[in-house]
Design a protein around this motif. Structure first.
Motif, PDB file in Angstrom:
ATOM      1  N   ALA A  57      69.166  54.851  55.095  1.00  0.00           N
ATOM      2  CA  ALA A  57      69.538  53.924  56.169  1.00  0.00           C
ATOM      3  C   ALA A  57      68.360  53.687  57.098  1.00  0.00           C
ATOM      4  O   ALA A  57      68.103  52.549  57.532  1.00  0.00           O
ATOM      5  CB  ALA A  57      70.734  54.483  56.948  1.00  0.00           C
ATOM      6  N   LEU A  58      67.612  54.759  57.414  1.00  0.00           N
ATOM      7  CA  LEU A  58      66.437  54.634  58.281  1.00  0.00           C
ATOM      8  C   LEU A  58      65.375  53.751  57.624  1.00  0.00           C
ATOM      9  O   LEU A  58      64.835  52.829  58.262  1.00  0.00           O
ATOM     10  CB  LEU A  58      65.865  56.025  58.561  1.00  0.00           C
ATOM     11  N   LEU A  59      65.077  54.003  56.343  1.00  0.00           N
ATOM     12  CA  LEU A  59      64.043  53.232  55.647  1.00  0.00           C
ATOM     13  C   LEU A  59      64.439  51.763  55.515  1.00  0.00           C
ATOM     14  O   LEU A  59      63.602  50.866  55.673  1.00  0.00           O
ATOM     15  CB  LEU A  59      63.792  53.839  54.268  1.00  0.00           C
ATOM     16  N   ILE A  60      65.726  51.520  55.231  1.00  0.00           N
ATOM     17  CA  ILE A  60      66.193  50.136  55.098  1.00  0.00           C
ATOM     18  C   ILE A  60      66.053  49.393  56.416  1.00  0.00           C
ATOM     19  O   ILE A  60      65.591  48.247  56.458  1.00  0.00           O
ATOM     20  CB  ILE A  60      67.663  50.110  54.613  1.00  0.00           C
ATOM     21  N   ARG A  61      66.416  50.055  57.523  1.00  0.00           N
ATOM     22  CA  ARG A  61      66.342  49.389  58.827  1.00  0.00           C
ATOM     23  C   ARG A  61      64.905  49.132  59.253  1.00  0.00           C
ATOM     24  O   ARG A  61      64.596  48.074  59.804  1.00  0.00           O
ATOM     25  CB  ARG A  61      67.080  50.221  59.884  1.00  0.00           C
ATOM     26  N   ILE A  62      64.027  50.087  58.992  1.00  0.00           N
ATOM     27  CA  ILE A  62      62.615  49.872  59.323  1.00  0.00           C
ATOM     28  C   ILE A  62      62.047  48.740  58.474  1.00  0.00           C
ATOM     29  O   ILE A  62      61.305  47.876  58.961  1.00  0.00           O
ATOM     30  CB  ILE A  62      61.805  51.166  59.124  1.00  0.00           C
ATOM     31  N   GLY A  63      62.411  48.716  57.183  1.00  0.00           N
ATOM     32  CA  GLY A  63      61.960  47.643  56.308  1.00  0.00           C
ATOM     33  C   GLY A  63      62.431  46.280  56.778  1.00  0.00           C
ATOM     34  O   GLY A  63      61.669  45.301  56.756  1.00  0.00           O
ATOM     35  N   LEU A  64      63.684  46.220  57.235  1.00  0.00           N
ATOM     36  CA  LEU A  64      64.219  44.953  57.738  1.00  0.00           C
ATOM     37  C   LEU A  64      63.541  44.551  59.041  1.00  0.00           C
ATOM     38  O   LEU A  64      63.301  43.363  59.287  1.00  0.00           O
ATOM     39  CB  LEU A  64      65.737  45.065  57.936  1.00  0.00           C
ATOM     40  N   LEU A  65      63.240  45.538  59.892  1.00  0.00           N
ATOM     41  CA  LEU A  65      62.546  45.231  61.142  1.00  0.00           C
ATOM     42  C   LEU A  65      61.152  44.672  60.885  1.00  0.00           C
ATOM     43  O   LEU A  65      60.661  43.825  61.641  1.00  0.00           O
ATOM     44  CB  LEU A  65      62.448  46.486  62.009  1.00  0.00           C
ATOM     45  N   MET A  66      60.502  45.149  59.815  1.00  0.00           N
ATOM     46  CA  MET A  66      59.180  44.634  59.474  1.00  0.00           C
ATOM     47  C   MET A  66      59.255  43.227  58.893  1.00  0.00           C
ATOM     48  O   MET A  66      58.233  42.571  58.721  1.00  0.00           O
ATOM     49  CB  MET A  66      58.488  45.570  58.479  1.00  0.00           C
ATOM     50  N   SER A  67      60.470  42.804  58.567  1.00  0.00           N
ATOM     51  CA  SER A  67      60.678  41.443  58.035  1.00  0.00           C
ATOM     52  C   SER A  67      61.585  40.665  58.979  1.00  0.00           C
ATOM     53  O   SER A  67      62.521  39.997  58.555  1.00  0.00           O
ATOM     54  CB  SER A  67      61.306  41.514  56.641  1.00  0.00           C
ATOM     55  N   ILE A  68      61.283  40.770  60.262  1.00  0.00           N
ATOM     56  CA  ILE A  68      62.175  40.233  61.283  1.00  0.00           C
ATOM     57  C   ILE A  68      62.354  38.720  61.163  1.00  0.00           C
ATOM     58  O   ILE A  68      63.428  38.183  61.395  1.00  0.00           O
ATOM     59  CB  ILE A  68      61.648  40.620  62.686  1.00  0.00           C
ATOM     60  N   SER A  69      61.278  38.019  60.788  1.00  0.00           N
ATOM     61  CA  SER A  69      61.379  36.559  60.658  1.00  0.00           C
ATOM     62  C   SER A  69      62.323  36.183  59.524  1.00  0.00           C
ATOM     63  O   SER A  69      63.059  35.197  59.609  1.00  0.00           O
ATOM     64  CB  SER A  69      59.996  35.945  60.422  1.00  0.00           C
ATOM     65  N   TRP A  70      62.316  36.996  58.448  1.00  0.00           N
ATOM     66  CA  TRP A  70      63.231  36.742  57.329  1.00  0.00           C
ATOM     67  C   TRP A  70      64.668  36.984  57.748  1.00  0.00           C
ATOM     68  O   TRP A  70      65.570  36.232  57.383  1.00  0.00           O
ATOM     69  CB  TRP A  70      62.861  37.645  56.162  1.00  0.00           C
ATOM     70  N   ILE A  71      64.890  38.040  58.561  1.00  0.00           N
ATOM     71  CA  ILE A  71      66.237  38.355  59.041  1.00  0.00           C
ATOM     72  C   ILE A  71      66.776  37.210  59.877  1.00  0.00           C
ATOM     73  O   ILE A  71      67.915  36.761  59.699  1.00  0.00           O
ATOM     74  CB  ILE A  71      66.231  39.652  59.879  1.00  0.00           C
ATOM     75  N   VAL A  72      65.937  36.727  60.793  1.00  0.00           N
ATOM     76  CA  VAL A  72      66.361  35.611  61.642  1.00  0.00           C
ATOM     77  C   VAL A  72      66.632  34.373  60.795  1.00  0.00           C
ATOM     78  O   VAL A  72      67.563  33.601  61.050  1.00  0.00           O
ATOM     79  CB  VAL A  72      65.293  35.312  62.717  1.00  0.00           C
ATOM     80  N   GLY A  73      65.825  34.191  59.735  1.00  0.00           N
ATOM     81  CA  GLY A  73      66.010  33.039  58.859  1.00  0.00           C
ATOM     82  C   GLY A  73      67.312  33.070  58.087  1.00  0.00           C
ATOM     83  O   GLY A  73      67.799  32.021  57.630  1.00  0.00           O
ATOM     84  N   LEU A  74      67.903  34.244  57.924  1.00  0.00           N
ATOM     85  CA  LEU A  74      69.176  34.355  57.209  1.00  0.00           C
ATOM     86  C   LEU A  74      70.324  33.700  57.971  1.00  0.00           C
ATOM     87  O   LEU A  74      71.406  33.516  57.423  1.00  0.00           O
ATOM     88  CB  LEU A  74      69.518  35.826  56.950  1.00  0.00           C
ATOM     89  N   LYS A  75      70.087  33.363  59.221  1.00  0.00           N
ATOM     90  CA  LYS A  75      71.124  32.696  60.013  1.00  0.00           C
ATOM     91  C   LYS A  75      71.090  31.183  59.830  1.00  0.00           C
ATOM     92  O   LYS A  75      71.936  30.469  60.368  1.00  0.00           O
ATOM     93  CB  LYS A  75      70.956  33.064  61.485  1.00  0.00           C
ATOM     94  N   ASP A  76      70.086  30.698  59.056  1.00  0.00           N
ATOM     95  CA  ASP A  76      70.011  29.260  58.763  1.00  0.00           C
ATOM     96  C   ASP A  76      70.879  28.940  57.544  1.00  0.00           C
ATOM     97  O   ASP A  76      70.901  29.702  56.573  1.00  0.00           O
ATOM     98  CB  ASP A  76      68.565  28.848  58.476  1.00  0.00           C
TER      99      ASP A  76
END
Length: 255
Positions: A57-76
Motif C-alpha cells: 500500500a505504501l509503495l503504490i501510494r508513493i508511486g501514484l504520488l510520483m505520477s500526480i499529473s496522471w492521477i489528476v488526468g484520470l478525472k478527465d
C-alpha cells in the motif's frame, strides 16, 4: 529532486501533521480489509501477510504520488454516454472505472465473507482447516490498495500542493498503521460481532465507491460517524455481556 527547505516554515509542518492524520483515518478501512483477508492465511504467515499488504500500500501510494499529473488526468472523461433522463451526457472517467470495479469487488468480497461466517463453512469440529495461498491474498490486497490509494491521493492533492509533504505523510501514516495493524487484526478476528460490523462497514464503503463512480458524492464524514457510532455501541454491548448472563429467548407458544 525534492526541496527540503519547505520545512523551514511552520505551515509545512502543520500541513504534514494534518495530512498524516487524514491518511491514518482514510487508511482504517484498508487495515480492516487486510486484517480480514489475511485471517485466511496460515496463522504462522498472517503477520508477514499484513506487513506485505501495508508495504505494498505504501509503495503504490508513493508511486501514484510520483505520477500526480496522471492521477489528476484520470478525472478527465474518456468517453460519454447519452442518458435520456439527464440534461447532459454522462462523462465516464478513468477514476470512475477504477472506483466502480473496486466498489463491486469490496461488496462482493465482504458479502462472501459474511456468508462464510454465518454458514460456518470455515470451522468444523475435528476437520483440518484449509488456508488460502499467500499469492492469492496478496493479489486481493493489491487490488483494494489501488482503489483506496486513489481516494487517499486525491484527498492529499486537495489539501497540499507539495509532493514531498504528501510522500512523508503517507510514510508516517503507514508506519503508524504498521505498528497497530496486528492489534487491530487480533481484536477484529477475536470478536465475531466486531468482525461482522467491520464487514458491514466494508460493504458500506463499497456502496460509497460505486455511488462516486456514478458522480453521486457522499459526504465521508457521515460514513465515518456511522462507523464510529456503531463501534461504540458494540463495545458497550460487549462490556455488558461480560457483566451479565446472556438473554434467554422465550419459546413460541406455537411450537
Amino acid at each position: 529532486m525534492f526541496d527540503f527547505s519547505v520545512f523551514a516554515s511552520a505551515e509545512a509542518w502543520v500541513s504534514l501533521l494534518t495530512l498524516t492524520f487524514m491518511e491514518i483515518v482514510l487508511g482504517i478501512d484498508n487495515i480492516i480489509f487486510i486484517s480480514i483477508v489475511v485471517n485466511r492465511l496460515d496463522p504462522a504467515q498472517q503477520k508477514r501477510g499484513r506487513t506485505i499488504g501495508l508495504v505494498l500500500a505504501l509503495l503504490i501510494r508513493i508511486g501514484l504520488l510520483m505520477s500526480i499529473s496522471w492521477i489528476v488526468g484520470l478525472k478527465d472523461p474518456l468517453f460519454s454516454i447519452d442518458v435520456p433522463w439527464a440534461s447532459h451526457d454522462f462523462g465516464v472517467t478513468g477514476r470512475d472505472i477504477i472506483l466502480l470495479i473496486g466498489g463491486l469487488f469490496l461488496i462482493g468480497k465482504s458479502t462472501t465473507e459474511i456468508h462464510t461466517k454465518l454458514q460456518g463453512e470455515e470451522e468444523h469440529e475435528g476437520a483440518t482447516p484449509t488456508y488460502t495461498s499467500m499469492g492469492r491474498i496478496i493479489v486481493q490486497i493489491v487490488l483494494i490498495d489501488i482503489v483506496f490509494s486513489f481516494d487517499s491521493i486525491l484527498t492529499a492533492v486537495g489539501l497540499v500542493d507539495n509532493v514531498l509533504i504528501m510522500i512523508l505523510a503517507v510514510i508516517l501514516s503507514m508506519g503508524v498503521m504498521l505498528v497497530f495493524s496486528g492489534v487491530v487484526s487480533d481484536f477484529v478476528n477475536r470478536n465475531p460481532t466486531i468482525k461482522m460490523l467491520a464487514l458491514s462497514f466494508l460493504i458500506m464503503i463499497g456502496v460509497m465507491l460505486v455511488m462516486e463512480s456514478f458522480h453521486k458524492e457522499i459526504e465521508k464524514g457521515y460514513i465515518y460517524f456511522a462507523m464510529f457510532f456503531s463501534l461504540i455501541v458494540e463495545l458497550m454491548n460487549m462490556r455488558l455481556r461480560k457483566k451479565s448472563p446472556p438473554v434467554q429467548l422465550r419459546e413460541s407458544q406455537y411450537d
